[in-house]
Design a protein around this motif. Structure first.
Motif, short mmCIF file in Angstrom:
data_model
loop_
_atom_site.label_atom_id
_atom_site.label_comp_id
_atom_site.label_asym_id
_atom_site.label_seq_id
_atom_site.Cartn_x
_atom_site.Cartn_y
_atom_site.Cartn_z
N TRP A 12 0.86 -1.18 0.00
CA TRP A 12 0.00 0.00 0.00
C TRP A 12 0.91 1.23 0.00
O TRP A 12 1.77 1.36 0.88
N VAL A 14 0.73 4.98 0.68
CA VAL A 14 -0.27 5.73 1.41
C VAL A 14 0.14 7.19 1.61
O VAL A 14 1.27 7.48 2.03
N THR A 25 -7.06 9.94 5.91
CA THR A 25 -8.30 9.34 5.45
C THR A 25 -8.53 8.06 6.24
O THR A 25 -7.59 7.47 6.80
N LEU A 26 -9.78 7.61 6.29
CA LEU A 26 -10.08 6.36 6.98
C LEU A 26 -9.36 5.19 6.34
O LEU A 26 -8.87 4.29 7.03
N ARG A 27 -9.25 5.20 5.02
CA ARG A 27 -8.57 4.11 4.32
C ARG A 27 -7.08 4.09 4.66
O ARG A 27 -6.49 3.03 4.85
N ARG A 30 -6.66 2.70 8.21
CA ARG A 30 -6.81 1.23 8.25
C ARG A 30 -5.57 0.54 7.72
O ARG A 30 -5.14 -0.49 8.26
N ALA A 31 -4.99 1.07 6.65
CA ALA A 31 -3.79 0.46 6.08
C ALA A 31 -2.65 0.47 7.09
O ALA A 31 -1.94 -0.54 7.27
N GLU A 113 -1.71 -1.00 -4.03
CA GLU A 113 -2.86 -0.12 -3.89
C GLU A 113 -2.37 1.25 -3.45
O GLU A 113 -1.54 1.34 -2.54
N VAL A 115 -3.26 4.93 -1.87
CA VAL A 115 -4.26 5.58 -1.02
C VAL A 115 -3.93 7.08 -0.95
O VAL A 115 -2.86 7.45 -0.48
#
Length: 260
Positions: A12, A14, A25-27, A30-31, A113, A115
């Motif tokens: 990730w 981020v 951010t919430l995402r 979480r990561a 991914e 973010v």
């Protein structure tokens, strides 16, 4: 320290936002909270964000590493099946070396991914309670930087951008502030408001609005050389009469037909 040997790892990339943990951010949060390996830009990212990773997470600082060293660590950990989070300051699409990292990871068939994160110019505008696009005054926001050692394409040189008279957000420019001010004064009035933001949203945040003519002097007095954003905009002194047409009683649109 857990490893998921035999399973596919993932990376990730981020955006950490401007600094404050509650602006993640919430995402992104979480990561970080699920990371098994956290590779973070410790010279620019708030340590409170790294502390959000679980106790068993391996934390790797990048301030003393080259890109090649960072990639070697990242590829080694993901090959072992680990959940790897690469944490950058600000947003991943701005001055983050995202492209170089992504190319190497995709070449190695690594799942990635990305973010996004809140950018410093947004946090600065919010701290000032300012809108940067004012009807009849300015409708464009430009994000750029001074040339510095890495340079910028000639078509994106500061004089070309300043000629727009838009809301201009300058990153990575504090070391060249005297030259920047001189170039901006060729296109903006000397009394144009400039917000100077240092470590916006951090506990030691410093933020002040000064006339363009004082931009360099104030920066030098504060000894600002890094983690500084300049926001140059006529919108910072918008008249009280400026208002959005969208919400005007005289303006019809799809969701408010015939409004008068």
């Amino acid at each position: 320290m857990s490893t998921a040997t035999g399973s596919a790892g993932k990376v990730w990339i981020v955006g950490a936002g401007p600094g404050s943990p509650d602006l993640l951010t919430l995402r992104a949060a979480r990561a970080i909270e699920q990371a098994e390996v956290l590779i973070w830009t410790d010279s620019l990212v708030n340590p409170q964000l790294a502390a959000m990773a679980p106790a068993h997470c391996e934390r790797i600082r990048t301030s003393t590493l080259t890109l090649e060293e960072v990639m070697a660590v990242m590829l080694e950990r993901v090959a072992a099946g680990r959940r790897v989070v690469r944490l950058h300051d600000g947003d991943t699409c701005l001055y983050s070396a995202l492209n170089e990292q992504l190319c190497r990871l995709l070449d190695a068939d690594v799942e990635v991914e990305v973010v996004p994160g809140l950018s410093a110019y947004q946090a600065t505008a919010a701290a000032l309670r300012a809108e940067l696009t004012i009807p009849g005054m300015v409708q464009t926001i430009v994000l750029s930087r001074a040339g510095g050692r890495t340079g910028v394409p000639e078509r994106e040189s500061l004089p070309h951008l300043a000629a727009l008279g838009a809301s201009l957000c300058l990153y990575l420019s504090a070391r060249h502030v005297a030259e920047v001010q001189q170039e901006l004064l060729q296109h903006y009035p000397a009394d144009t408001p400039v917000a100077i933001g240092y470590r916006i949203s951090w506990p030691d945040q410093w933020l002040q609005v000064v006339p363009l003519s004082a931009m360099a002097q104030v920066s030098e007095e504060r000894q600002l050389i890094r983690t500084t954003l300049y926001l140059v905009s006529p919108a910072l002194r918008a008249p009280d009469t400026a208002r959005s047409l969208l919400y005007s009683a005289s303006h019809d649109h799809l969701f408010r037909p015939g409004a008068r």
